[in-house]
Design a protein around this motif. Sequence first.
Motif, mmCIF file in Angstrom:
data_model
loop_
_atom_site.group_PDB
_atom_site.id
_atom_site.type_symbol
_atom_site.label_atom_id
_atom_site.label_comp_id
_atom_site.label_asym_id
_atom_site.label_seq_id
_atom_site.Cartn_x
_atom_site.Cartn_y
_atom_site.Cartn_z
ATOM 1 N N THR A 62 0.851 -1.182 0.000
ATOM 2 C CA THR A 62 0.000 0.000 0.000
ATOM 3 C C THR A 62 0.889 1.234 0.000
ATOM 4 N N LEU A 63 0.660 2.101 -0.972
ATOM 5 C CA LEU A 63 1.413 3.336 -1.141
ATOM 6 C C LEU A 63 0.432 4.482 -1.308
ATOM 7 N N ARG A 64 0.958 5.663 -1.380
ATOM 8 C CA ARG A 64 0.153 6.832 -1.673
ATOM 9 C C ARG A 64 0.582 7.365 -3.021
ATOM 10 N N GLU A 65 -0.391 7.640 -3.870
ATOM 11 C CA GLU A 65 -0.111 8.184 -5.200
ATOM 12 C C GLU A 65 -0.569 9.634 -5.246
ATOM 13 N N ILE A 66 0.344 10.479 -5.737
ATOM 14 C CA ILE A 66 0.054 11.905 -5.886
ATOM 15 C C ILE A 66 0.239 12.252 -7.349
ATOM 16 N N ARG A 67 -0.785 12.825 -7.926
ATOM 17 C CA ARG A 67 -0.682 13.319 -9.300
ATOM 18 C C ARG A 67 -0.804 14.830 -9.243
ATOM 19 N N GLY A 68 0.115 15.477 -9.921
ATOM 20 C CA GLY A 68 0.095 16.931 -9.906
ATOM 21 C C GLY A 68 1.023 17.483 -10.963
ATOM 22 N N ARG A 69 1.399 18.736 -10.772
ATOM 23 C CA ARG A 69 2.276 19.393 -11.734
ATOM 24 C C ARG A 69 3.376 20.121 -10.976
ATOM 25 N N VAL A 70 4.533 20.199 -11.615
ATOM 26 C CA VAL A 70 5.625 21.014 -11.096
ATOM 27 C C VAL A 70 6.040 21.974 -12.206
ATOM 28 N N ARG A 71 6.495 23.136 -11.792
ATOM 29 C CA ARG A 71 6.888 24.159 -12.767
ATOM 30 C C ARG A 71 8.271 23.838 -13.309
ATOM 31 N N GLY A 72 8.376 23.832 -14.629
ATOM 32 C CA GLY A 72 9.651 23.588 -15.287
ATOM 33 C C GLY A 72 10.453 24.863 -15.442
ATOM 34 N N ARG A 73 11.638 24.760 -15.992
ATOM 35 C CA ARG A 73 12.531 25.900 -16.152
ATOM 36 C C ARG A 73 11.956 26.977 -17.059
ATOM 37 N N THR A 74 11.155 26.579 -18.027
ATOM 38 C CA THR A 74 10.608 27.560 -18.963
ATOM 39 C C THR A 74 9.371 28.256 -18.406
ATOM 40 N N GLY A 75 8.964 27.877 -17.202
ATOM 41 C CA GLY A 75 7.784 28.471 -16.597
ATOM 42 C C GLY A 75 6.531 27.657 -16.820
ATOM 43 N N GLY A 76 6.595 26.669 -17.720
ATOM 44 C CA GLY A 76 5.451 25.815 -17.971
ATOM 45 C C GLY A 76 5.318 24.738 -16.906
ATOM 46 N N TRP A 77 4.183 24.096 -16.888
ATOM 47 C CA TRP A 77 3.904 23.057 -15.903
ATOM 48 C C TRP A 77 4.113 21.683 -16.515
ATOM 49 N N LYS A 78 4.726 20.787 -15.758
ATOM 50 C CA LYS A 78 4.948 19.408 -16.204
ATOM 51 C C LYS A 78 4.167 18.476 -15.292
ATOM 52 N N PRO A 79 3.373 17.579 -15.869
ATOM 53 C CA PRO A 79 2.631 16.635 -15.023
ATOM 54 C C PRO A 79 3.576 15.596 -14.415
ATOM 55 N N VAL A 80 3.332 15.247 -13.159
ATOM 56 C CA VAL A 80 4.120 14.211 -12.490
ATOM 57 C C VAL A 80 3.188 13.268 -11.742
ATOM 58 N N ARG A 81 3.644 12.056 -11.603
ATOM 59 C CA ARG A 81 2.946 11.032 -10.822
ATOM 60 C C ARG A 81 3.961 10.526 -9.808
ATOM 61 N N LEU A 82 3.627 10.669 -8.522
ATOM 62 C CA LEU A 82 4.543 10.309 -7.449
ATOM 63 C C LEU A 82 3.958 9.181 -6.608
ATOM 64 N N TRP A 83 4.825 8.269 -6.152
ATOM 65 C CA TRP A 83 4.457 7.271 -5.159
ATOM 66 C C TRP A 83 5.287 7.546 -3.922
ATOM 67 N N THR A 84 4.650 7.443 -2.774
ATOM 68 C CA THR A 84 5.362 7.689 -1.527
ATOM 69 C C THR A 84 4.897 6.735 -0.435
ATOM 70 N N SER A 85 5.779 6.551 0.531
ATOM 71 C CA SER A 85 5.436 5.764 1.723
ATOM 72 C C SER A 85 4.852 6.664 2.803
ATOM 73 N N LEU A 86 4.813 7.962 2.574
ATOM 74 C CA LEU A 86 4.223 8.906 3.522
ATOM 75 C C LEU A 86 2.713 8.895 3.304
ATOM 76 N N LEU A 87 2.016 8.039 4.045
ATOM 77 C CA LEU A 87 0.601 7.763 3.786
ATOM 78 C C LEU A 87 -0.356 8.778 4.413
ATOM 79 N N GLU A 88 0.108 9.580 5.357
ATOM 80 C CA GLU A 88 -0.767 10.496 6.079
ATOM 81 C C GLU A 88 -0.914 11.823 5.326
ATOM 82 N N ALA A 89 -2.043 12.005 4.670
ATOM 83 C CA ALA A 89 -2.263 13.201 3.854
ATOM 84 C C ALA A 89 -2.340 14.471 4.694
#
Length: 175
Positions: A62-89
């Motif tokens: 059991t993991l936690r999945e986070i989908r979101g965006r991070v700002r790239g160098r050009t100022g645009g947003w890049k979608p990312v999908r993260l898995w973490t063991s930090l389960l407490e939102a």
Amino acid sequence: LTLGDRYYGVGKCVAEVIPDDQRQRRHFLFRVRANLQARRIKRLGDGSWLVEITPPGGQPLTLREIRGRVRGRTGGWKPVRLWTSLLEATRYPAVELLALYGQRWEQEIATDELKHKLHGGHLLKSHTPHTAAQELAALLIAQAVVARQRLAVAAHAGVSPLRVSFAKTLRHVQS
């Protein structure tokens, strides 16, 4: 907390690193590829999900999945999908973990600038540990000089320092 890019978020790494981290009570935050399968279990208050994955040849995790965006160098947003063991939102909000991943990305870019743009991708020319330490110190000082100049240019232009090109600033200050 182990932070890793999507090259670590592959089946083999998931099968070997993640279970070991969980057994040793270490935590991780990995960017993972879109094609890795996970079964959604429960949506959390910050928009992330508890998911279950089954690594190749392993037990379900059991993991936690986070989908979101991070700002790239050009100022645009890049979608990312993260898995973490930090389960407490509530204790580790998704927005903070996305920002932390974005900082890790910036550190990787700074390391690349040091190795490839400033040093030209060459091996150290030193022959002893002492002179290697001196060479590395000189490279770090040079990187700091370029960073200071980028800050000055950014302040003058009213933009983020991340929007000021390292390579162009380096060419400007090399003389």
